[in-house]
Design a protein around this motif. Sequence first.
Motif, PDB file in Angstrom:
ATOM      1  N   SER A 121       0.872  -1.175   0.000  1.00  0.00           N
ATOM      2  CA  SER A 121       0.000   0.000   0.000  1.00  0.00           C
ATOM      3  C   SER A 121       0.910   1.226   0.000  1.00  0.00           C
ATOM      4  O   SER A 121       2.139   1.102   0.054  1.00  0.00           O
ATOM      5  CB  SER A 121      -0.918   0.008   1.223  1.00  0.00           C
ATOM      6  N   ASP A 122       0.290   2.402  -0.048  1.00  0.00           N
ATOM      7  CA  ASP A 122       1.099   3.624  -0.056  1.00  0.00           C
ATOM      8  C   ASP A 122       1.885   3.805   1.230  1.00  0.00           C
ATOM      9  O   ASP A 122       2.871   4.545   1.269  1.00  0.00           O
ATOM     10  CB  ASP A 122       0.196   4.846  -0.273  1.00  0.00           C
ATOM     11  N   THR A 123       1.464   3.145   2.302  1.00  0.00           N
ATOM     12  CA  THR A 123       2.124   3.320   3.603  1.00  0.00           C
ATOM     13  C   THR A 123       2.789   2.040   4.098  1.00  0.00           C
ATOM     14  O   THR A 123       3.178   1.960   5.264  1.00  0.00           O
ATOM     15  CB  THR A 123       1.098   3.792   4.664  1.00  0.00           C
ATOM     16  N   PHE A 124       2.925   1.049   3.197  1.00  0.00           N
ATOM     17  CA  PHE A 124       3.529  -0.208   3.632  1.00  0.00           C
ATOM     18  C   PHE A 124       4.266  -0.858   2.470  1.00  0.00           C
ATOM     19  O   PHE A 124       3.699  -1.082   1.399  1.00  0.00           O
ATOM     20  CB  PHE A 124       2.457  -1.152   4.173  1.00  0.00           C
ATOM     21  N   TYR A 125       5.571  -1.135   2.705  1.00  0.00           N
ATOM     22  CA  TYR A 125       6.423  -1.774   1.712  1.00  0.00           C
ATOM     23  C   TYR A 125       7.165  -2.923   2.368  1.00  0.00           C
ATOM     24  O   TYR A 125       7.556  -2.839   3.553  1.00  0.00           O
ATOM     25  CB  TYR A 125       7.459  -0.800   1.149  1.00  0.00           C
ATOM     26  N   GLY A 126       7.385  -3.971   1.554  1.00  0.00           N
ATOM     27  CA  GLY A 126       8.317  -5.013   1.931  1.00  0.00           C
ATOM     28  C   GLY A 126       9.583  -4.817   1.122  1.00  0.00           C
ATOM     29  O   GLY A 126       9.548  -4.507  -0.065  1.00  0.00           O
ATOM     30  N   ILE A 127      10.759  -4.991   1.739  1.00  0.00           N
ATOM     31  CA  ILE A 127      12.036  -4.748   1.063  1.00  0.00           C
ATOM     32  C   ILE A 127      12.788  -6.061   1.014  1.00  0.00           C
ATOM     33  O   ILE A 127      13.039  -6.700   2.048  1.00  0.00           O
ATOM     34  CB  ILE A 127      12.849  -3.677   1.813  1.00  0.00           C
ATOM     35  N   GLU A 128      13.140  -6.470  -0.220  1.00  0.00           N
ATOM     36  CA  GLU A 128      13.819  -7.746  -0.435  1.00  0.00           C
ATOM     37  C   GLU A 128      15.218  -7.513  -0.984  1.00  0.00           C
ATOM     38  O   GLU A 128      15.481  -6.525  -1.683  1.00  0.00           O
ATOM     39  CB  GLU A 128      13.019  -8.613  -1.405  1.00  0.00           C
ATOM     40  N   SER A 129      16.097  -8.439  -0.651  1.00  0.00           N
ATOM     41  CA  SER A 129      17.450  -8.421  -1.189  1.00  0.00           C
ATOM     42  C   SER A 129      17.832  -9.855  -1.520  1.00  0.00           C
ATOM     43  O   SER A 129      17.740 -10.740  -0.636  1.00  0.00           O
ATOM     44  CB  SER A 129      18.437  -7.827  -0.174  1.00  0.00           C
ATOM     45  N   GLU A 130      18.212 -10.060  -2.792  1.00  0.00           N
ATOM     46  CA  GLU A 130      18.558 -11.399  -3.272  1.00  0.00           C
ATOM     47  C   GLU A 130      17.408 -12.373  -3.022  1.00  0.00           C
ATOM     48  O   GLU A 130      17.609 -13.515  -2.599  1.00  0.00           O
ATOM     49  CB  GLU A 130      19.840 -11.898  -2.601  1.00  0.00           C
ATOM     50  N   GLY A 131      16.202 -11.897  -3.255  1.00  0.00           N
ATOM     51  CA  GLY A 131      15.014 -12.743  -3.145  1.00  0.00           C
ATOM     52  C   GLY A 131      14.553 -13.022  -1.734  1.00  0.00           C
ATOM     53  O   GLY A 131      13.619 -13.800  -1.524  1.00  0.00           O
ATOM     54  N   GLU A 132      15.161 -12.389  -0.721  1.00  0.00           N
ATOM     55  CA  GLU A 132      14.794 -12.627   0.682  1.00  0.00           C
ATOM     56  C   GLU A 132      14.274 -11.330   1.292  1.00  0.00           C
ATOM     57  O   GLU A 132      14.861 -10.255   1.116  1.00  0.00           O
ATOM     58  CB  GLU A 132      16.002 -13.119   1.485  1.00  0.00           C
ATOM     59  N   LEU A 133      13.158 -11.437   2.022  1.00  0.00           N
ATOM     60  CA  LEU A 133      12.591 -10.278   2.703  1.00  0.00           C
ATOM     61  C   LEU A 133      13.489  -9.918   3.897  1.00  0.00           C
ATOM     62  O   LEU A 133      13.688 -10.726   4.805  1.00  0.00           O
ATOM     63  CB  LEU A 133      11.177 -10.606   3.194  1.00  0.00           C
ATOM     64  N   ILE A 134      14.033  -8.689   3.880  1.00  0.00           N
ATOM     65  CA  ILE A 134      14.986  -8.299   4.940  1.00  0.00           C
ATOM     66  C   ILE A 134      14.484  -7.143   5.803  1.00  0.00           C
ATOM     67  O   ILE A 134      14.986  -6.915   6.904  1.00  0.00           O
ATOM     68  CB  ILE A 134      16.353  -7.913   4.330  1.00  0.00           C
ATOM     69  N   ALA A 135      13.477  -6.391   5.311  1.00  0.00           N
ATOM     70  CA  ALA A 135      13.025  -5.238   6.098  1.00  0.00           C
ATOM     71  C   ALA A 135      11.590  -4.878   5.742  1.00  0.00           C
ATOM     72  O   ALA A 135      11.099  -5.231   4.658  1.00  0.00           O
ATOM     73  CB  ALA A 135      13.941  -4.041   5.883  1.00  0.00           C
ATOM     74  N   LEU A 136      10.943  -4.184   6.680  1.00  0.00           N
ATOM     75  CA  LEU A 136       9.589  -3.672   6.467  1.00  0.00           C
ATOM     76  C   LEU A 136       9.624  -2.161   6.647  1.00  0.00           C
ATOM     77  O   LEU A 136      10.305  -1.641   7.541  1.00  0.00           O
ATOM     78  CB  LEU A 136       8.614  -4.273   7.483  1.00  0.00           C
ATOM     79  N   ALA A 137       8.877  -1.455   5.802  1.00  0.00           N
ATOM     80  CA  ALA A 137       8.733  -0.004   5.921  1.00  0.00           C
ATOM     81  C   ALA A 137       7.248   0.304   5.955  1.00  0.00           C
ATOM     82  O   ALA A 137       6.533   0.045   4.986  1.00  0.00           O
ATOM     83  CB  ALA A 137       9.412   0.700   4.757  1.00  0.00           C
ATOM     84  N   SER A 138       6.794   0.824   7.107  1.00  0.00           N
ATOM     85  CA  SER A 138       5.354   1.044   7.266  1.00  0.00           C
ATOM     86  C   SER A 138       5.105   2.217   8.192  1.00  0.00           C
ATOM     87  O   SER A 138       5.930   2.520   9.081  1.00  0.00           O
ATOM     88  CB  SER A 138       4.702  -0.217   7.822  1.00  0.00           C
ATOM     89  N   TYR A 139       3.969   2.869   8.001  1.00  0.00           N
ATOM     90  CA  TYR A 139       3.555   3.907   8.933  1.00  0.00           C
ATOM     91  C   TYR A 139       3.037   3.282  10.228  1.00  0.00           C
ATOM     92  O   TYR A 139       3.137   3.890  11.291  1.00  0.00           O
ATOM     93  CB  TYR A 139       2.462   4.772   8.320  1.00  0.00           C
ATOM     94  N   ASP A 140       2.467   2.096  10.136  1.00  0.00           N
ATOM     95  CA  ASP A 140       1.946   1.397  11.306  1.00  0.00           C
ATOM     96  C   ASP A 140       3.073   0.591  11.960  1.00  0.00           C
ATOM     97  O   ASP A 140       3.967   0.081  11.279  1.00  0.00           O
ATOM     98  CB  ASP A 140       0.811   0.450  10.919  1.00  0.00           C
ATOM     99  N   VAL A 141       2.980   0.472  13.279  1.00  0.00           N
ATOM    100  CA  VAL A 141       3.980  -0.262  14.053  1.00  0.00           C
ATOM    101  C   VAL A 141       3.261  -1.339  14.857  1.00  0.00           C
ATOM    102  O   VAL A 141       2.241  -1.064  15.494  1.00  0.00           O
ATOM    103  CB  VAL A 141       4.767   0.666  14.994  1.00  0.00           C
ATOM    104  N   VAL A 142       3.804  -2.561  14.835  1.00  0.00           N
ATOM    105  CA  VAL A 142       3.232  -3.664  15.599  1.00  0.00           C
ATOM    106  C   VAL A 142       3.927  -3.733  16.950  1.00  0.00           C
ATOM    107  O   VAL A 142       5.161  -3.854  17.028  1.00  0.00           O
ATOM    108  CB  VAL A 142       3.393  -5.007  14.849  1.00  0.00           C
ATOM    109  N   SER A 143       3.141  -3.643  18.028  1.00  0.00           N
ATOM    110  CA  SER A 143       3.679  -3.685  19.389  1.00  0.00           C
ATOM    111  C   SER A 143       3.071  -4.850  20.136  1.00  0.00           C
ATOM    112  O   SER A 143       1.917  -5.220  19.907  1.00  0.00           O
ATOM    113  CB  SER A 143       3.368  -2.384  20.133  1.00  0.00           C
ATOM    114  N   SER A 144       3.846  -5.431  21.051  1.00  0.00           N
ATOM    115  CA  SER A 144       3.361  -6.556  21.829  1.00  0.00           C
ATOM    116  C   SER A 144       2.468  -6.067  22.959  1.00  0.00           C
ATOM    117  O   SER A 144       2.745  -5.049  23.594  1.00  0.00           O
ATOM    118  CB  SER A 144       4.542  -7.348  22.398  1.00  0.00           C
TER     119      SER A 144
END
Length: 516
Positions: free
Chosen positions: A135-158
């Motif tokens: 979405s406009d506020t959520f991206y998955g970032i991959e390197s060499e075909g592996e997901l390595i980071a998330l970029a999002s406006y929302d934050v998941v907290s325990s």
Amino acid sequence: MASENENKNEAANEKQQYSLNDDRRVKTLSPSALVIKRFLRNRVAVTGLVILVLMFVFSYIGGIISPYRQDQVFYRTDMQNQDFAGVTENTEFRYVVKEGASFGSVQQAQFVLATIQKKDAFEFGGVSYTLDKISDTFYGIESEGELIALASYDVVSSSIQGQKIPFELQYEILQALAAGEGKVSYDGQNYTVDDEGAVLLNGEEIAYASRYIVQPIMSDVHLTRQFKEELVESIEAGSTTFTSVDEEGATHDYTLEYNAAMKNWNVRQLTATRVFDTYSKPSKAHWLGTDKNGMDMLTRLMYGGRVSLYIGFIVVIIETVLGVILGGISGYFGGWVDMLIMRIVDIFYCIPSMPIIIILGAAMDMMRVDPQIRMIYLMLILGFLGWPGISRLVRGQILTLREQEFMTATEACGIRVSRRIFRHLLPNVMPQLIVTMTMSLGSVILTEATLSFLGLGVKFPFASWGNIINDVNNTFVLTNYWFIWIPAGVCLLSTVLAFNLVGDGLRDAFDPKMKR
């Protein structure tokens, strides 16, 4: 005949009475008694002596009978607004990096640039990164075909204190929120995600996703989901106050302050806090109130008088010992010895004492010298720099006395030199020495007070009248808390004035011709 006998008896009685009065008069006119009598006739000098006695009693006896120690701190309980939590609304991407992967600030900047340029990939340091836009506020970032980071406006907290949400589960939760899905599967377990971002496992909330980041100030404080939701609702409603009921049923009031510079909200809680009883006004418990450290001012004044008087006497003793020895040797022997010692005296007169003392004080501050050791150094420095005046006084007196007949007699009798100086010459200089020492005490106390006022003399926790007055560097204290500096100033003024009055009285008593 009887009349003549009566006249003879009366004459004999008058003669005997006259003789008795004459004997008494001889006893009364002894030198020491005469000096005391002259001194006691001087009402101003006696007033100074009474003030000094009162100051000694106040400083030494008062410190003994005081129920408090000079470093005893008092506390009070105040209701204070203290920082409790901080709230930040994400208006830019927040990053979650997979454990073991690297996605630093430079890569994050390159990612933001790629999103602005609407690219789906970028390279940095020879490594290619692919952007998976959910979405406009959520991206998955991959390197060499592996997901390595998330970029999002929302934050998941325990929702459970101390529990960490795995990276892959965070991705699944954020992806479900972006797609509007209510189910998430991870590691063989099924999770439910409601519209408000709560993540449930078997009906129990384990995490939640929100654009607002709510963090407690103290790391050992756990904020419940309900508290955070109510807090965010109050912020979105534009409220400046917030009330919450904790798990034990207690109600707490909070204030909300928006920090425009940091673009966040400060949550402050009104709590009962035990603090220093600073600048407490005079009361039955503290007759002169308390100072900035919550210490009893009257007790500090007593111990401060001890320190100021103690330093004054030690410094004057050091000055006198050095001055008498060097001045006595210079005045008695004369010649090249007198020339050498007087040139040393001239050198000491040329030394700028106050700048040197200030420099040494600053150096001791840098080296963090122990306050007690620092006080010893201060006395040694002041004593070492103050002896030349006494040395010249002793030299001048001995130059006058050494040519008189009693000194010629001592030389003819073969009395050794040291005995001539210390047994026959110096006792004749003592009246002038006593006067000089008495008047020097006031100036030494003033010098110590000046240095302590500048923060270069006696240091905390020791008290002196100078460092007590140092509080008036704060204009607010100067104008609102008279009991902090006026009593110390009065003690200092009275003591220095009393020493000067006693010195003048002793000078007149030893040499009454000076008043003519």
